[in-house]
Design a protein around this motif. Structure first.
Motif, PDB file in Angstrom:
ATOM      1  N   ALA A 256       0.826  -1.206   0.000  1.00 47.35           N
ATOM      2  CA  ALA A 256       0.000   0.000   0.000  1.00 47.35           C
ATOM      3  C   ALA A 256       0.860   1.255   0.000  1.00 47.35           C
ATOM      4  N   ALA A 257       1.946   1.243   0.764  1.00 44.76           N
ATOM      5  CA  ALA A 257       2.843   2.398   0.785  1.00 44.76           C
ATOM      6  C   ALA A 257       3.460   2.627  -0.589  1.00 44.76           C
ATOM      7  N   THR A 260       0.871   4.034  -3.014  1.00 41.01           N
ATOM      8  CA  THR A 260       0.619   5.444  -2.738  1.00 41.01           C
ATOM      9  C   THR A 260       1.722   6.320  -3.314  1.00 41.01           C
ATOM     10  N   GLU A 263       1.945   4.835  -7.636  1.00 43.18           N
ATOM     11  CA  GLU A 263       0.724   4.494  -8.377  1.00 43.18           C
ATOM     12  C   GLU A 263       0.853   3.229  -9.212  1.00 43.18           C
ATOM     13  N   ALA A 292      -4.867   0.160   1.479  1.00 44.42           N
ATOM     14  CA  ALA A 292      -4.878   0.851   0.181  1.00 44.42           C
ATOM     15  C   ALA A 292      -6.272   1.418  -0.059  1.00 44.42           C
ATOM     16  N   LEU A 294      -7.074   4.905  -0.764  1.00 50.06           N
ATOM     17  CA  LEU A 294      -7.238   6.078  -1.608  1.00 50.06           C
ATOM     18  C   LEU A 294      -7.771   5.684  -2.981  1.00 50.06           C
ATOM     19  N   THR A 297      -5.322   3.934  -5.259  1.00 50.81           N
ATOM     20  CA  THR A 297      -4.669   2.701  -4.802  1.00 50.81           C
ATOM     21  C   THR A 297      -5.656   1.565  -4.547  1.00 50.81           C
ATOM     22  N   SER A 298      -6.912   1.874  -4.409  1.00 48.38           N
ATOM     23  CA  SER A 298      -7.881   0.868  -3.952  1.00 48.38           C
ATOM     24  C   SER A 298      -8.135  -0.244  -4.966  1.00 48.38           C
TER      25      SER A 298
END
Length: 332
Positions: A256-257, A260, A263, A292, A294, A297-298
């Motif tokens: 996830a980081a 973010t 992308e 994740a 946002l 990111t989702s």
């Protein structure tokens, strides 16, 4: 075995049906192979890595693998060599410092390989093993056709490589995307890298097994590996299941980081721990949905790697492909 006579890069380039040679150096195994311009692995040889011996002994083993490969009648068609090595690596200097090969610290691998008669005049490209895996999966595997992806090796350690804007992005020294040393636990245990709370210290096979034992897991017999923890988890052992869940949570936080930051829309997971299947992937996807969140990111997808144990050699070849005017980009 005596080394074959030296063939210049120009003579190799003139040969019909150019091939790529590839070497994959890990803490357990050294492999060498021939790969064609489409990324097909034509043949390979391997031998154990004498990881606890001297740096010279490890180099001798690498040279022996190359000499065995060079006995193949197709060797004269080789026009470039790709080397994938456990890291960290320094591609700018041509050196490697694998954590699991103590005798190699700032070891001049490219220079040492170039000195071998079988490789004289051969263009060489060095890359980290996880970057090579990313190149392989982008060329012929699960990341084929994806412009922005993260390819992760979860094994004794955790490494990763990035695909950005349709190409492998190794970074200035070849270590970009080193997911295993993103901190995901601010007050976590110290890591061998000098930081603490790293993904590798929570999600690697070594870490999963260590956590299970610490929490009271009772192995069947003497096998205390992550594979044995997985076997217990399949039988419903709650401690084994919790160890995989915690590793998956750390991995999800790292993915996830990364998503973010750059992308990515795909995460490809390979390595020995990925063989656990849904024991890893089910909690990984569940935790990733929590982290994740946002809009950009989702939608990230998590899939298993496609190339298995061939990825190291195919990826090393992919890194070298541009040296002979070939492309390791996925075919259109």
């Amino acid at each position: 075995m005596s080394a074959p006579s030296a063939v210049t890069a120009k003579e190799r380039a003139a040969a019909s049906g150019q091939l790529l040679a590839a070497v994959d150096i890990g803490g357990t195994k050294i492999a060498a192979g021939l790969v064609d311009r489409t990324g097909e692995l034509l043949c390979q040889v391997s031998r154990p890595t004498p990881a606890q011996e001297s740096g010279g002994a490890v180099l001798t083993a690498v040279h022996a693998a190359v000499e065995q490969l060079a006995a193949d009648p197709r060797w004269g068609r080789v026009a470039a060599l790709g080397i994938g090595s456990a890291g960290p690596v320094d591609t700018a200097r041509g050196t490697v410092s694998p954590v699991n090969i103590p005798g190699w610290r700032d070891f001049p691998l490219v220079r040492s390989m170039a000195a071998h008669p079988a490789l004289a005049g051969l263009p060489m490209v060095l890359g980290g093993d996880a970057v090579a895996m990313a190149a392989a999966e982008h060329w012929r595997g699960a990341a084929r056709g994806h412009a922005n992806a993260l390819c992760i090796v979860v094994s004794t350690g955790v490494g990763a490589g990035l695909i950005l804007d349709g190409a492998v992005y190794p970074g200035p020294t070849g270590n970009a995307g080193h997911l295993g040393h993103i901190c995901v636990d601010l007050d976590g245990d110290p890591c061998a890298c000098g930081s603490r709370g790293c993904v590798e210290g929570l999600a690697s096979g070594t870490a999963i097994a260590r956590r299970a034992l610490r929490d009271g897991w009772q192995p069947h017999g003497s096998d205390t590996s992550a594979g044995a923890v997985a076997a217990s988890a399949r039988r419903g052992d709650p401690i084994a299941l919790a160890a995989f869940d915690r590793g998956a949570q750390a991995l999800a936080a790292g993915i996830a980081a990364t998503a973010t930051l750059v992308e990515i829309d795909l995460a490809v997971i390979g390595g020995g721990v990925a063989q656990a299947g849904d024991l890893l992937f089910a909690p990984l996807r569940r935790h990733l949905a929590r982290y994740a969140t946002l809009s950009f990111t989702s939608a990230i997808r998590v899939v298993p790697a496609a190339l298995g144990t061939d990825a190291g050699l195919v990826g090393a070849a992919a890194l070298a492909a541009p040296r002979l005017g070939a492309t390791a980009a996925p075919p259109s």
